[in-house]
Design an enzyme around this catalytic site. Sequence first.
Site: not given
Ligand code: GRF
Length: 188
Positions: A105, A107, A134, A143
């Site tokens: 994942n 985050h 991360s 997370d």
């Molecule tokens: C990213 O900021 C990711 O870290 C978070 O959700 C957002 C997704 O953005 N978990 P995208 O759909 O890849 O543009």
Amino acid sequence: MKKKVAIFASGTGSNFERIADDSRLKEIMDIELLVCDRPGAAVIKKAEDRGIKTFVFAARDYNSKEDYEKAIIEQVKDLDYIFLAGYMRIISPYFLENYKKTILNLHPSLLPKYKGKDAIAQAYNAGDKEIGISIHYVNEELDGGEVIEQTFLTVKENETLESVTNRIHGLEHELYPKVILELIKEAL
Ligand code: GRF
């Protein structure tokens, strides 16, 4: 042999796009499937434009979380990796018991700080000067799995949340493909 992967995403899919278009990754893996829990999300068209199969579902069409996860597991059981990229649902212990391979994942915080939603705003509003991202293994905690790699930016004097958010996305677009590349190369 190339690895087979699925990407799970719920929204815009800018990370999906970076992963899908990375020429280094194309040599070592095939994205077999996009899993998306939001019919109509922009990421779906991004997959279709690239000829990537999609599994789109709405949780409300299923009786329980286990029910829709069962349907997802059916789709991904033969794939080597799952990469979550803005997937806004928690992967349950049931899922983890039935899909034993690696799930990563992305985050947007320096975990263990600011788990859950709106992590960038949480860090910004707390006045943090260093805000980061991360990439971690997924386990049953939100997370919570082991962190593989982190990177951060330094907030500039009077920088807006919007500007920080854009720069955080820039870090994500660099780091996630790089971590995936390293992970798969080690396994080849
Ligand atoms: C990213 O900021 C990711 O870290 C978070 O959700 C957002 C997704 O953005 N978990 P995208 O759909 O890849 O543009």
